[in-house]
Write a protein that holds these residues in place. Structure first.
Motif, short mmCIF file in Angstrom:
data_model
loop_
_atom_site.label_atom_id
_atom_site.label_comp_id
_atom_site.label_asym_id
_atom_site.label_seq_id
_atom_site.Cartn_x
_atom_site.Cartn_y
_atom_site.Cartn_z
N SER A 27 0.83 -1.20 0.00
CA SER A 27 0.00 0.00 0.00
C SER A 27 0.87 1.26 0.00
O SER A 27 1.83 1.36 0.75
CB SER A 27 -0.90 0.00 1.24
OG SER A 27 -1.66 1.19 1.30
N GLY A 28 0.53 2.20 -0.87
CA GLY A 28 1.24 3.47 -0.94
C GLY A 28 2.53 3.45 -1.71
O GLY A 28 3.19 4.48 -1.84
N ARG A 180 3.76 10.79 -4.14
CA ARG A 180 4.21 10.86 -2.75
C ARG A 180 3.26 11.69 -1.90
O ARG A 180 2.98 11.35 -0.75
CB ARG A 180 5.62 11.46 -2.69
CG ARG A 180 6.71 10.46 -3.08
CD ARG A 180 8.08 11.09 -3.04
NE ARG A 180 9.12 10.09 -3.25
CZ ARG A 180 10.39 10.37 -3.50
NH1 ARG A 180 10.78 11.63 -3.58
NH2 ARG A 180 11.28 9.40 -3.65
N GLY A 183 0.00 9.46 -1.68
CA GLY A 183 0.18 8.14 -1.10
C GLY A 183 -0.61 7.05 -1.78
O GLY A 183 -0.90 6.00 -1.19
N THR A 184 -1.00 7.27 -3.05
CA THR A 184 -1.79 6.29 -3.79
C THR A 184 -0.90 5.15 -4.27
O THR A 184 0.17 5.37 -4.84
CB THR A 184 -2.46 6.94 -5.01
OG1 THR A 184 -3.23 8.06 -4.57
CG2 THR A 184 -3.36 5.96 -5.74
N THR A 185 -1.34 3.92 -4.04
CA THR A 185 -0.63 2.77 -4.58
C THR A 185 -0.62 2.88 -6.10
O THR A 185 -1.68 3.02 -6.73
CB THR A 185 -1.32 1.46 -4.17
OG1 THR A 185 -1.45 1.44 -2.74
CG2 THR A 185 -0.52 0.25 -4.63
#
Length: 349
Positions: A27-28, A180, A183-185
């Motif tokens: 994730s992220g 960044r 924070g999206t995968t």
């Protein structure tokens, strides 16, 4: 959210496009599927998106099985290589399209569209149509359209390949900063090694439908797990070498030698990146066949008894060997990788 691929396979008759790959993307994180045309990276992305149905295996998002879920119900954002903007719509209307499909109210929709366009630096372009925008601006609209729906995972299918070199480099920086901040995968498909190295947290190198190596950009570049990875991810030098002696054994490449890692024996291949090789008093004898000035560095093509070698040295203002000059090449033990058909290891491992 974490996304996991389990034994993911795609067949077209007797042709295997993706061959049972297993991959977990944290994730992220920013993950890159890297490989040449036909390696299965785009097919993998299309299965994650739901545009293709796997022949076997599962796709999980935070433990939820997405394999049979319709693309519109997966909550994923997608940016295509062609951008796929509606030519009759303005930038704002293109970005708002996904929100309209989600039946988001007009007031909230307007606010989110403006915020998305501002995020990609297009606040002043709301009313402009794609035909009146540059390639980089169209790319930003496509990115804003994917992000405005607040996707759990962002899929990027070679989104920068249509841009010129300078603009592509600028957009790489912007993409990384946006990812960044949000924070999206993110999963990026590309065949561009520089793009993969500069953008991703993890690189997944693919060949013939299979995963060759997974690692950080630095580890994958400096310690390739196979000859394919070493050759595809940047330039490398492969030297035929031998292991001499025992306890301790040494790897010998012409006039260069170093202690051999435990377990290495017999004829081996030593791989060294061009920028890790220097000119020294002692080392592998060579002759400079060509010297090419490339601005901030020099590129040397050298001939050795172990095969051709490429050397890259910084343009530091110091004298450089000329064409036809005899030199000796040397490198640190930690800067080489060793292969013998069954072994793939960094010398420092």
């Amino acid at each position: 959210m974490d996304i996991e691929l389990v034994s993911l396979t795609k067949r077209y008759g007797d042709t295997v496009a993706v061959d049972g790959i297993n991959l977990k993307i944290r994730s992220g994180s920013y993950c890159c599927l890297l490989g040449p045309s036909g390696c299965g990276k785009t097919t993998t992305l299309q299965m994650i998106a739901g545009f293709l149905t796997p022949s076997r295996g599962t796709i999980r998002l935070e433990g939820r099985d997405l394999t049979q879920v319709h693309p519109s119900k997966r909550g994923l954002g997608i940016v295509f290589q062609s951008y796929a903007l509606f030519p009759h719509m303005t930038a704002a209307e293109n970005v708002a399209f996904g929100l309209e499909m989600q039946r988001v109210g007009k007031a909230e929709r307007t606010e989110r569209v403006r915020a998305a366009l501002a995020m990609v630096g297009l606040a002043a372009y709301e009313d402009r149509h794609p035909r009146r925008m540059s390639g980089g601006q169209q790319q930003r609209v496509a990115l804003a359209r994917a992000l405005v729906i607040r996707p759990s995972v962002l899929l990027l299918d070679e989104p920068l390949s249509n841009l010129d070199a300078k603009l592509r480099e600028e957009m790489q920086i912007e993409l990384r900063q946006i990812q960044r901040n949000l924070g999206t995968t993110t999963i990026l498909v590309t065949h561009d090694q520089g793009e993969a190295l500069s953008l991703s947290d993890r690189i997944v190198v693919m060949s013939k439908g299979r995963i060759e190596q997974i690692g950080t950009p630095q580890d994958t570049y400096e310690r390739p797990a196979s000859a394919f990875v070493a050759q595809f991810l940047g330039k490398t030098n492969d030297f035929s070498a031998r292991v001499e002696g025992a306890a301790p054994a040494r790897i010998v490449v012409g006039g260069w030698s170093a202690p051999a890692p435990v377990g290495v024996r017999g004829p081996v291949t030593v791989s060294v990146r061009p920028e890790r090789i220097g000119f020294a008093q002692d080392g592998l004898p060579a002759r400079v066949a060509a010297r090419i000035f490339q601005g901030n560095h020099w590129l040397f093509q050298c001939e050795t008894e172990c095969g051709p070698a490429i050397v890259v040295r910084p343009n530091d203002g110091l004298p450089q060997p000329g064409e036809g000059e005899a030199v000796r090449l040397a490198w640190r033990q930690d800067d080489m990788s060793i292969r013998d058909g069954s072994l793939s290891a960094g010398a420092a491992a």
